[in-house]
Scaffold this motif. Structure first.
Motif, PDB file in Angstrom:
ATOM      1  N   ILE A   1       0.836  -1.206   0.000  1.00  0.00           N
ATOM      2  CA  ILE A   1       0.000   0.000   0.000  1.00  0.00           C
ATOM      3  C   ILE A   1       0.867   1.250   0.000  1.00  0.00           C
ATOM      4  O   ILE A   1       0.610   2.197  -0.737  1.00  0.00           O
ATOM      5  CB  ILE A   1      -0.960  -0.004   1.209  1.00  0.00           C
ATOM      6  N   SER A   2       1.902   1.260   0.822  1.00  0.00           N
ATOM      7  CA  SER A   2       2.727   2.466   0.925  1.00  0.00           C
ATOM      8  C   SER A   2       3.543   2.721  -0.330  1.00  0.00           C
ATOM      9  O   SER A   2       4.008   3.838  -0.539  1.00  0.00           O
ATOM     10  CB  SER A   2       3.657   2.375   2.132  1.00  0.00           C
ATOM     11  N   ASN A   3       3.717   1.723  -1.184  1.00  0.00           N
ATOM     12  CA  ASN A   3       4.496   1.913  -2.402  1.00  0.00           C
ATOM     13  C   ASN A   3       3.635   2.092  -3.645  1.00  0.00           C
ATOM     14  O   ASN A   3       4.157   1.998  -4.759  1.00  0.00           O
ATOM     15  CB  ASN A   3       5.451   0.737  -2.602  1.00  0.00           C
ATOM     16  N   GLN A   4       2.380   2.387  -3.474  1.00  0.00           N
ATOM     17  CA  GLN A   4       1.513   2.676  -4.607  1.00  0.00           C
ATOM     18  C   GLN A   4       1.730   4.129  -5.009  1.00  0.00           C
ATOM     19  O   GLN A   4       1.433   5.053  -4.252  1.00  0.00           O
ATOM     20  CB  GLN A   4       0.044   2.436  -4.267  1.00  0.00           C
ATOM     21  N   ALA A   5       2.270   4.348  -6.192  1.00  0.00           N
ATOM     22  CA  ALA A   5       2.655   5.691  -6.631  1.00  0.00           C
ATOM     23  C   ALA A   5       1.451   6.631  -6.718  1.00  0.00           C
ATOM     24  O   ALA A   5       1.545   7.797  -6.333  1.00  0.00           O
ATOM     25  CB  ALA A   5       3.359   5.620  -7.976  1.00  0.00           C
ATOM     26  N   GLU A   6       0.319   6.145  -7.203  1.00  0.00           N
ATOM     27  CA  GLU A   6      -0.849   7.010  -7.347  1.00  0.00           C
ATOM     28  C   GLU A   6      -1.322   7.516  -5.991  1.00  0.00           C
ATOM     29  O   GLU A   6      -1.652   8.688  -5.829  1.00  0.00           O
ATOM     30  CB  GLU A   6      -2.006   6.279  -8.038  1.00  0.00           C
ATOM     31  N   TRP A   7      -1.384   6.637  -5.019  1.00  0.00           N
ATOM     32  CA  TRP A   7      -1.832   7.034  -3.684  1.00  0.00           C
ATOM     33  C   TRP A   7      -0.851   8.009  -3.069  1.00  0.00           C
ATOM     34  O   TRP A   7      -1.238   8.986  -2.440  1.00  0.00           O
ATOM     35  CB  TRP A   7      -2.007   5.832  -2.791  1.00  0.00           C
ATOM     36  N   PHE A   8       0.429   7.750  -3.260  1.00  0.00           N
ATOM     37  CA  PHE A   8       1.449   8.631  -2.698  1.00  0.00           C
ATOM     38  C   PHE A   8       1.358  10.018  -3.323  1.00  0.00           C
ATOM     39  O   PHE A   8       1.396  11.029  -2.610  1.00  0.00           O
ATOM     40  CB  PHE A   8       2.838   8.033  -2.938  1.00  0.00           C
ATOM     41  N   GLU A   9       1.217  10.075  -4.643  1.00  0.00           N
ATOM     42  CA  GLU A   9       1.123  11.370  -5.316  1.00  0.00           C
ATOM     43  C   GLU A   9      -0.108  12.130  -4.856  1.00  0.00           C
ATOM     44  O   GLU A   9      -0.045  13.334  -4.598  1.00  0.00           O
ATOM     45  CB  GLU A   9       1.093  11.182  -6.824  1.00  0.00           C
ATOM     46  N   ASP A  10      -1.240  11.446  -4.755  1.00  0.00           N
ATOM     47  CA  ASP A  10      -2.460  12.101  -4.281  1.00  0.00           C
ATOM     48  C   ASP A  10      -2.259  12.652  -2.876  1.00  0.00           C
ATOM     49  O   ASP A  10      -2.653  13.781  -2.575  1.00  0.00           O
ATOM     50  CB  ASP A  10      -3.642  11.138  -4.295  1.00  0.00           C
ATOM     51  N   TYR A  11      -1.658  11.864  -2.010  1.00  0.00           N
ATOM     52  CA  TYR A  11      -1.445  12.284  -0.626  1.00  0.00           C
ATOM     53  C   TYR A  11      -0.516  13.495  -0.560  1.00  0.00           C
ATOM     54  O   TYR A  11      -0.791  14.462   0.136  1.00  0.00           O
ATOM     55  CB  TYR A  11      -0.862  11.122   0.187  1.00  0.00           C
ATOM     56  N   VAL A  12       0.574  13.461  -1.318  1.00  0.00           N
ATOM     57  CA  VAL A  12       1.541  14.553  -1.302  1.00  0.00           C
ATOM     58  C   VAL A  12       0.918  15.819  -1.867  1.00  0.00           C
ATOM     59  O   VAL A  12       1.091  16.908  -1.308  1.00  0.00           O
ATOM     60  CB  VAL A  12       2.821  14.165  -2.069  1.00  0.00           C
ATOM     61  N   VAL A  13       0.185  15.694  -2.965  1.00  0.00           N
ATOM     62  CA  VAL A  13      -0.449  16.868  -3.569  1.00  0.00           C
ATOM     63  C   VAL A  13      -1.463  17.472  -2.601  1.00  0.00           C
ATOM     64  O   VAL A  13      -1.498  18.696  -2.406  1.00  0.00           O
ATOM     65  CB  VAL A  13      -1.106  16.497  -4.918  1.00  0.00           C
ATOM     66  N   GLN A  14      -2.277  16.648  -1.985  1.00  0.00           N
ATOM     67  CA  GLN A  14      -3.265  17.163  -1.037  1.00  0.00           C
ATOM     68  C   GLN A  14      -2.578  17.833   0.146  1.00  0.00           C
ATOM     69  O   GLN A  14      -3.030  18.868   0.625  1.00  0.00           O
ATOM     70  CB  GLN A  14      -4.159  16.032  -0.540  1.00  0.00           C
ATOM     71  N   ARG A  15      -1.497  17.258   0.606  1.00  0.00           N
ATOM     72  CA  ARG A  15      -0.782  17.835   1.739  1.00  0.00           C
ATOM     73  C   ARG A  15      -0.161  19.180   1.362  1.00  0.00           C
ATOM     74  O   ARG A  15      -0.211  20.131   2.134  1.00  0.00           O
ATOM     75  CB  ARG A  15       0.283  16.873   2.230  1.00  0.00           C
ATOM     76  N   LYS A  16       0.426  19.277   0.168  1.00  0.00           N
ATOM     77  CA  LYS A  16       1.013  20.538  -0.267  1.00  0.00           C
ATOM     78  C   LYS A  16      -0.050  21.613  -0.414  1.00  0.00           C
ATOM     79  O   LYS A  16       0.166  22.769  -0.051  1.00  0.00           O
ATOM     80  CB  LYS A  16       1.771  20.354  -1.579  1.00  0.00           C
TER      81      LYS A  16
END
Length: 70
Positions: A23-38
């Motif tokens: 789960i933690s290495n799913q690129a789409e989820w990571f990008e969504d999380y980072v974008v939302q956080r920024k």
């Protein structure tokens, strides 16, 4: 029952870390999380800047009112 319980526990102990790693290495989820956080950080910064601007305006008005009443 003891062996079945131990097999279940062992499979749980092995499955949980593998699933969390996957789960933690799913690129789409990571990008969504980072974008939302920024975006959230930018909004907070804008809000802080707005608060400072309002405080400064309020202080200036109070200072002007104090100078006029003197």
């Amino acid at each position: 029952m003891g062996v079945k319980l131990e097999v279940f526990r062992m499979s749980l102990y092995l499955t949980f870390p593998v699933v969390m790693f996957w789960i933690s290495n799913q690129a789409e989820w990571f990008e969504d999380y980072v974008v939302q956080r920024k975006v959230g950080i930018k909004k907070r910064q804008e809000l802080e800047e707005f608060k400072q601007k309002i405080r400064k305006q309020r202080e200036e008005r109070l200072l002007q009112a104090a100078q006029q009443s003197s």
